[in-house]
Each structure stands twice: as structure tokens, then as C-alpha cells.
Design a protein around this motif. Structure first.
Motif, short mmCIF file in Angstrom:
data_model
loop_
_atom_site.label_atom_id
_atom_site.label_comp_id
_atom_site.label_asym_id
_atom_site.label_seq_id
_atom_site.Cartn_x
_atom_site.Cartn_y
_atom_site.Cartn_z
N PRO A 236 0.81 -1.23 0.00
CA PRO A 236 0.00 0.00 0.00
C PRO A 236 0.83 1.27 0.00
CG PRO A 236 -0.67 -1.48 1.78
CD PRO A 236 0.52 -2.10 1.14
N SER A 237 2.00 1.25 0.62
CA SER A 237 2.80 2.49 0.63
C SER A 237 4.23 2.18 0.25
CB SER A 237 2.75 3.14 2.02
OG SER A 237 3.09 2.16 2.98
N PRO A 238 4.51 2.11 -1.02
CA PRO A 238 5.86 1.77 -1.44
C PRO A 238 6.81 2.95 -1.33
CG PRO A 238 4.45 2.09 -3.34
CD PRO A 238 3.61 2.32 -2.15
N LEU A 239 8.09 2.65 -1.21
CA LEU A 239 9.12 3.69 -1.22
C LEU A 239 9.88 3.56 -2.51
CD1 LEU A 239 10.52 2.71 2.24
CD2 LEU A 239 9.37 4.85 1.80
N ALA A 240 9.94 4.63 -3.26
CA ALA A 240 10.59 4.54 -4.56
C ALA A 240 11.83 5.40 -4.60
CB ALA A 240 9.62 5.00 -5.65
N GLN A 241 12.82 4.92 -5.36
CA GLN A 241 14.02 5.71 -5.57
C GLN A 241 14.30 5.74 -7.06
OE1 GLN A 241 17.63 4.64 -3.53
NE2 GLN A 241 16.38 3.46 -2.14
N ASN A 242 14.73 6.90 -7.54
CA ASN A 242 15.12 6.95 -8.95
C ASN A 242 16.61 7.15 -9.01
OD1 ASN A 242 12.45 7.35 -8.95
ND2 ASN A 242 12.49 9.35 -9.90
N VAL A 243 17.26 6.45 -9.91
CA VAL A 243 18.68 6.71 -10.13
C VAL A 243 18.81 7.08 -11.60
CG1 VAL A 243 20.98 5.71 -10.12
CG2 VAL A 243 19.35 5.05 -8.39
N ILE A 280 20.25 3.23 0.00
CA ILE A 280 20.21 4.19 -1.10
C ILE A 280 21.00 3.62 -2.27
CG2 ILE A 280 20.68 6.58 -1.78
CD1 ILE A 280 18.86 6.51 0.53
N TRP A 281 20.36 3.54 -3.42
CA TRP A 281 21.00 2.95 -4.59
C TRP A 281 21.76 3.99 -5.36
CZ3 TRP A 281 20.66 -2.22 -5.96
CH2 TRP A 281 19.75 -2.98 -5.22
N SER A 282 22.88 3.54 -5.94
CA SER A 282 23.62 4.44 -6.83
C SER A 282 24.43 3.62 -7.81
CB SER A 282 24.56 5.33 -6.00
OG SER A 282 25.47 4.50 -5.31
N PHE A 283 24.90 4.30 -8.84
CA PHE A 283 25.67 3.64 -9.88
C PHE A 283 27.09 3.41 -9.38
CE2 PHE A 283 27.25 2.39 -13.79
CZ PHE A 283 28.30 3.19 -14.20
N VAL A 284 27.62 2.20 -9.59
CA VAL A 284 28.97 1.91 -9.14
C VAL A 284 29.96 2.05 -10.30
CG1 VAL A 284 30.45 0.14 -8.14
CG2 VAL A 284 28.14 0.44 -7.31
N ARG A 285 29.83 1.16 -11.26
CA ARG A 285 30.73 1.29 -12.41
C ARG A 285 30.25 0.37 -13.53
NH1 ARG A 285 34.56 -2.91 -12.84
NH2 ARG A 285 34.70 -4.26 -11.04
#
Lengths: 378, 150
Positions: A236-243, A280-285
Motif C-alpha cells: 500500500p505504501s511503497p518507497l521509490a528511488q530513482n537513479v 540508497i541505490w547508486s551507480f557503481v561502475r
């Protein structure tokens, strides 16, 4: 170097899948056939050619435990192939689609499979023992455009789909008689078939490549605007992250572990994204070397010949100093990568090896064993 | 240039360049128009499986106008040899290219781009050379003709 094996099979590969023991690979060489190659004594030999479809095969999945191959094609059909003796015997699945099938995947328990189609519907197919055939149930009226990707949640009931209308939706695919009702609370308590649990409207552009993390907690999908979306706590209450990343968009992703994901796309090299302790997601390589090789002066030679023939070779003196030839991206793949498949070792939930296939006709196997900087996330 | 194989949503079993059909608006992206000045424009329209590039070449005077039109029509008629060339230019432009996912599968992206850039440069060179030769010939013929009146 993370790529441990490169195999050139055809001029262009649409999709591929590995057998359960990883000795055979099935792929579609951009036509209506499926070729199965076996590795024997370090050489690949073609053992089977599955020829039943009339148009290009857009999706192949090989089930790990029941050793069945399901193929879906642009001719609106899907076949389930069973190995009987030394021949693969097809069984037609009546999908009741009126447009092309775009993607297919077996469910985790391998009693169902999902097919996404250009008819803006998703078919869930299961085996009916009494009639000895595969029956399909359609999820209609929910998508506004073609369904480009499907992914099963580990609980075998939830299905995530992505579509060219930019939305990612999660449905419940509970089928009476096939699925057993688990006494678990949470998203799987909505047990009506085709019920939409969630619709994610994060992307402004087409969405592809959706996958669930191994525990089913996180959902990731890719947008054509060079963004990758991560959704935690699907419910019902998702948490979204955009990278957002700087390079060309991705086509498909694969969860290697709970906190690491590999994406492949138009950049010809796999990209690694990871989550830190806070989630927290992020680009590595990028994986693999990126050499900057310059393309030779013979670009599109048939064009320059045609042009030269019309006007005499003298006028068309190749003046490549005038225009700087653009450089190829280098790396192992030369063209867009459109499919990434895990090579799981039984018993281990993190994926150490995976393979990618692309429009250059290569299937490349990658290994994450020796990547020191990535081992924290595995 | 990120194109992929995409079967038609409107007609079963068909695969058409979506940028030409324009029947499903969600499959089209925003077109980009690059103008150097009034006379030189470049329109790039993209969709999920195809890309259309239309260019308007600079034409300074009437003579260049005629030369451009005839020359580009000559090339467009032989569009099969060039594979990515479109037989008729888009309304308002001089020449158009249509690149589909099949071209993307057969050929490499950076080479396609190099080809288009080189092609346009060569066209410009050709047209100026043609114009010069027309002018030179005109001058020669006029001189010869008028010699008899001296």
C-alpha cells in the motif's frame, strides 16, 4: 576482467536461456527458429533446431527443475517444449492473443508462466491435468500499451509487468487449483486473479526490464529516459528511488544479490548499481574494459561504393580528415545488449555468474568472483 | 539512437516503422528541430523502432535551388542502394533518412552516423561543384557565341 567467455553464435541474437546444468544454451538468432547448442570438449555444437514459429521468437525461458523450454513469438503463439528422448516435442499453448507476444517467464515453482504481449494484455498459462494441455488466463483492461517485461515474485503469485506506457504494475495471479493459499499476511492476501495491487507511475518514458530482488522485497525496473527505478516495500505504501545515469538507456536488469543489480542496454557494457547500508541505490561502475577503438575509414563501404559509382571515384576522394569518425564504445559487446540471464549455482542465492546476449550475436558469460570492490555488496 | 524490434500494435503479425505510421502516440518521442538559420534545418523524429532524419540544404539562389532539387531527386530515386535513404523527402525538407531497428542490427550505430554526416558533406560539395561548372560552361558558351558578333 569480468567477462570469462565470449561466444559468437550468430549475426544477431534476440534472446537466450541456459539449460539447468548450464551445458546447453538456447537462443534465437533473430529469425523464427530456436537453436540449441551444447558445449562438448570446449567446442559448441548445434544439437537441436526448434522450428515451429512463423515469426521472430521474442522470448525463451528454460525451467530449471522441470527442464522445459517455453518460447513466445511475434506470431502470437507460444510453445512449451519437452525433451522426450533426444527430441524436443512442442505443445502449442492457446494464448488467445491477437498481437505479438513480447516476453515470457516461468514462475518460480514452474507450474505457471506469464507472457506479455503487444495486445496490451498479459497471459498467465498453467497446465490442466485433466485435458493434458496448457490453458491461459488473460489479464485485460489494465495496460494502455504493449507489455514489454514480466517478472515473478518469489511467492509465485505476484507478477510485475512493465509497459511502453511508462508504468509498472503488480498483479496477483492466484489461480484456484494451481496455487495454494499461504497463510501469510501481506500483499498476497489479495487472492483474486488479475487484481492490480500496485501501479507505479514513475517513468515518463517506456519501461522495460523489471525484476524482483531474491527476497521479493525490492522491485527494480528501467525507463527509456536513462533512469532505473527501485521500489521497496511493495504494497500500500511503497518507497521509490530513482537513479539517473548519464549513459544510454538500459534494456534489462538482473538482481545479483539483495543489494546489487546489473543492468544492460544500449551501452554495450553491463552497468553495476548497488545499495549502501542505508538502502540508497547508486551507480557503481561499468563491468569490463572500455577501450576507445577508432573505426576505420571504411565506413558503410557499400554506400560509398554506390555513391562513387554514380559520380566517379575521383570526386569522392575519401576525406576523412574533414569529419572525425566517431569512436565505437569498445568493450566486449559491439552492439546493444538486450538480454541478461543468471547462471545460478544450486543452493546459492546470490548470482555470481550471468550471461548477456546482444544484437552483435555474442553470448558473453561474466563472473563477479574477482571483483574486489563489488564483493561487499554480494 | 536506441532502437529495438517492436511488432505493430495495430495490425497483427506486422512490423512497421512506427515513426511513419504515427498511430500509437505513446510509442513516439518528441521530435527535435535544429535550425542553423531560416534556410537550413534538421528535423529528427524518433519512435521505438525507427528514426527519421529530414534535412533542408542551404540554397542561396535560384540556380542552387534547381540543382539541389534535381540532384537530390536523382539520389532519392536510387534509395535502395543507400538503404537508409527515404524515397521522398518529408514535406518542407529536401532529403530524408529512415533508419529502422533492422539497420541497427545489421550495421553499427557510430558508422551509420558517420555515413549520414559524410553523405551530407559530400552533397554540399557536389552541389557547389555543379554550380561552379554550370556557371563556367555558361560563360564559355556565351563567349564563343558572342565572338561571332565581334
Amino acid at each position: 576482467m569480468a567477462a570469462i567467455a565470449v561466444h559468437q553464435f550468430a549475426q544477431c541474437i534476440t534472446c537466450h536461456a541456459w539449460s539447468p546444468d548450464q551445458s546447453m544454451v538456447a537462443f534465437c538468432p533473430n529469425n523464427n527458429e530456436v537453436h540449441i547448442y551444447r558445449l562438448s570438449q570446449d567446442k559448441w555444437e548445434k544439437v537441436h533446431v526448434l522450428q515451429k514459429h512463423d515469426q521472430i521468437v521474442s522470448g525463451i525461458d528454460w525451467s530449471a527443475r522441470s527442464n522445459r523450454i517455453v518460447t513466445a513469438s511475434h506470431d502470437r503463439n507460444s510453445y512449451v517444449w519437452n525433451l522426450e528422448g533426444s527430441e524436443w516435442v512442442p505443445t502449442l499453448v492457446i494464448l488467445r492473443l491477437n498481437r505479438a507476444a513480447l516476453c515470457v517467464q516461468w514462475s518460480p515453482k514452474e507450474n505457471k508462466f506469464a507472457v506479455g504481449s503487444g495486445a496490451k494484455t498479459v497471459c498467465i498459462c498453467y497446465y490442466e491435468q485433466e485435458n493434458n494441455w496448457w490453458v491461459s488466463k488473460l489479464i485485460r483492461k489494465r495496460h494502455d500499451s504493449s507489455v514489454t517485461g514480466v517478472a515473478w515474485h518469489p511467492n509465485n503469485i505476484l507478477l510485475a509487468t512493465t509497459s511502453t506506457d511508462g508504468k509498472c504494475r503488480v498483479f496477483s495471479t492466484f489461480i484456484k487449483g494451481v496455487d495454494t493459499k499461504d497463510s501469510r499476511t501481506g500483499p498476497s492476501s489479495d487472492s483474486k486473479f488479475g487484481e492490480q495491487i500496485l501501479q507505479l507511475d514513475l517513468s515518463l518514458s517506456w519501461a522495460f526490464g523489471v525484476k524482483w530482488s531474491p527476497s521479493g522485497n525490492t522491485l527494480a525496473y528501467v525507463g527509456h529516459n536513462s533512469m532505473i527505478y527501485f521500489v521497496d516495500d511493495v504494497g500500500p505504501s511503497p518507497l521509490a528511488q530513482n537513479v539517473a545515469f548519464r549513459d544510454l538507456p538500459l534494456r534489462d536488469v538482473l538482481f545479483v544479490s539483495e543489494r546489487m543489480i546489473v543492468g544492460v542496454g544500449f551501452d554495450c557494457s553491463p552497468m553495476v548499481f548497488a545499495a549502501d547500508e542505508r538502502g540508497i541505490w547508486s551507480f557503481v561502475r561499468f563491468l569490463g574494459e572500455r577501450k576507445m577503438a577508432s573505426s576505420g575509414s571504411k565506413y558503410g563501404s557499400q554506400f560509398s561504393e554506390a555513391f562513387g559509382k554514380l559520380y566517379g571515384q575521383s570526386k569522392h576522394g575519401v576525406s576523412t580528415d574533414a569529419v572525425e569518425p566517431s569512436r565505437s564504445r569498445g568493450g566486449v559487446h559491439e552492439n546493444c545488449i538486450n538480454c541478461i540471464v543468471p547462471l545460478r549455482q544450486p543452493g546459492i542465492s546470490t548470482v555470481m555468474r550471468f550471461s548477456t546476449s546482444g544484437l552483435d550475436g555474442k553470448v558473453v558469460v561474466w563472473d563477479l568472483e574477482n571483483q574486489a570492490d563489488l564483493s561487499d555488496y554480494l | 539512437m536506441c532502437l529495438q524490434n517492436f511488432p505493430c500494435q495495430e495490425v497483427e503479425r506486422h512490423n512497421k516503422p512506427e515513426v511513419e505510421l504515427k498511430t500509437s502516440p505513446e510509442l513516439l518521442l518528441n521530435p527535435v528541430l535544429i535550425c542553423r538559420n531560416e534556410a537550413e534545418k534538421c528535423l529528427i523524429e524518433t519512435s521505438i523502432n525507427s528514426l527519421r532524419i529530414s534535412l533542408k540544404v542551404k540554397q542561396a539562389d535560384e540556380l542552387e535551388n534547381i540543382l539541389t532539387k534535381k540532384f537530390l531527386r536523382f539520389l532519392s530515386m536510387r534509395a535502395e542502394a543507400f538503404q537508409v535513404l527515404r524515397r521522398k523527402p518529408v514535406q518542407g525538407y529536401d532529403i530524408s533518412f529512415l533508419i529502422t531497428n533492422y539497420h541497427y542490427e545489421d550495421m553499427q550505430k557510430h558508422k551509420l552516423i558517420d555515413f549520414i554526416v559524410q553523405f551530407m558533406e559530400d552533397i554540399e560539395k557536389e552541389i557547389s561543384e555543379l554550380k561552379m561548372s554550370v556557371n563556367t560552361r555558361g560563360r564559355l558558351v556565351a563567349t564563343e557565341f558572342l565572338k561571332q558578333f565581334i
